[in-house]
Design a protein around this motif. Structure first.
Motif, PDB file in Angstrom:
ATOM      1  N   HIS A 126       0.855  -1.189   0.000  1.00 56.58           N
ATOM      2  CA  HIS A 126       0.000   0.000   0.000  1.00 56.58           C
ATOM      3  C   HIS A 126       0.892   1.240   0.000  1.00 56.58           C
ATOM      4  CE1 HIS A 126       1.225  -0.361   4.195  1.00 56.58           C
ATOM      5  NE2 HIS A 126       0.938   0.918   4.337  1.00 56.58           N
ATOM      6  N   ASP A 128       0.712   4.993   2.114  1.00 56.19           N
ATOM      7  CA  ASP A 128      -0.013   5.501   3.277  1.00 56.19           C
ATOM      8  C   ASP A 128      -1.078   6.516   2.845  1.00 56.19           C
ATOM      9  OD1 ASP A 128       1.582   3.923   4.878  1.00 56.19           O
ATOM     10  OD2 ASP A 128       1.899   5.506   6.369  1.00 56.19           O
ATOM     11  N   HIS A 265       4.817   0.058   0.056  1.00 52.64           N
ATOM     12  CA  HIS A 265       5.491  -0.717   1.088  1.00 52.64           C
ATOM     13  C   HIS A 265       4.543  -1.734   1.716  1.00 52.64           C
ATOM     14  CE1 HIS A 265       3.802   2.825   3.119  1.00 52.64           C
ATOM     15  NE2 HIS A 265       3.719   2.104   4.220  1.00 52.64           N
TER      16      HIS A 265
HETATM   17 FE   LIG Z   1       2.149   2.140   5.669  1.00 53.93          FE
END
Ligand SMILES: [Fe+2]
Length: 293
Positions: A126, A128, A265
């Motif tokens: 994903h 953030d 990440h």
């Molecule tokens: Fe994250």
């Protein structure tokens, strides 16, 4: 992106080609390429700052490594580091401490225990803030490790500009559908119990300065892809599951941290030692670390 106008315009293959070749020639190909030894993140020397900024410019991220500092206020140090990179617009969430820097550790009960970041469970690929409304887009992400887990807890990392290249080289149509304003919807009120409105938007977008942003999650529950974007979502998943020299895996050690423009990440699962629990600090920003190279 300075010096490369038109890079993300599908009609400008020449500009894209020049940027692509430059990017691939300079991007890191191992974690070792990303690591910069520093003395103190709260007081970076000009050379340390330049070494980190160069890696962020070329690879979207850098890893600093400072000697562990017992008794130091890590949150204040992380804020000082952010300031050095021109980051001021902290994204606070309702679980963050008041200063917007979030301590991440396992919570076995209480409200935080309901959210994956506060468990030992893995977190899929994903970027953030994928569920944030556009005005709260997360463009930079800092992590600082005070204590790693007893076992596991690595992050896998990939610069989303590299993923863009892999997709566009495979088929520019994949990019076109991912830039559509209805590509990906996160329904409101998802199963984590978080009260938030639905957000619909593109996966790839370009800001007013010509920088590429990616909004993405590989989770499959509570995500709605547009009909047109589904093949592209499958292509992303396939590329992220394929071994690549541009996918890094690293367990942050005490005194190490990530300075980044919110790349793709994961967090791998881990096993905690309750006597020495894993403790990372996270700060998210609405601004991006600007390319100063
Ligand atoms: Fe994250």
């Amino acid at each position: 992106m300075s010096g490369f106008p038109g890079v993300f315009d599908l009609a400008d293959a020449a500009a894209y080609g020049r940027w692509r070749d430059s990017k691939l020639s300079r991007a890191a190909r191992s974690v070792a390429d990303l690591v910069v030894e520093v003395q103190d993140i709260a007081h970076l020397s000009d050379a340390e700052h330049a070494a980190l900024a160069g890696r962020v410019a070329h690879s979207g991220m850098a890893v600093y490594a400072e000697p562990p500092k017992a008794g130091r206020d890590d949150k204040a140090a992380l804020r000082a580091l952010a300031g050095r990179f021109g980051l001021a617009g902290l994204d606070s969430n309702h679980l963050a401490d008041d200063d917007g820097v979030t301590p991440l550790s396992v919570h076995r009960d209480g409200i935080r225990s309901r959210y994956i970041p506060y468990t030992e469970r893995p977190i899929a690929w994903h970027t953030d803030g994928y569920y944030n409304p556009p005005e709260r887009t997360v463009r930079a992400l800092l992590l600082h490790c005070a204590r790693p887990a007893a076992q596991g807890g690595a992050n896998r990392l990939m610069d989303h500009e590299i993923l863009y290249i892999l997709l566009r080289d495979e088929d520019p149509e994949l990019i076109r559908v991912l830039m559509a304003p209805d590509a990906m919807t996160i329904p409101g009120n998802d199963e984590d119990g978080m009260q938030r409105p639905a957000t619909t938007g593109p996966v790839f977008s370009v800001d007013g300065l010509g920088n590429l942003h990616m909004r993405y999650t590989a989770r499959t529950r509570s995500i709605e892809w547009s009909e047109a974007a589904r093949p592209a979502a499958d292509a992303i998943r396939r590329l992220l599951e394929t071994p690549s020299p541009f996918i890094f895996e690293h367990v942050l050690q005490p005194g190490q941290g990530l300075v980044s423009n919110n790349p793709l990440h994961t967090r791998e699962p881990f096993a905690d030692d309750s006597a020495r629990p894993r403790l990372l600090y996270r700060a998210r920003f609405h601004d991006r670390i600007q390319d100063q190279s």
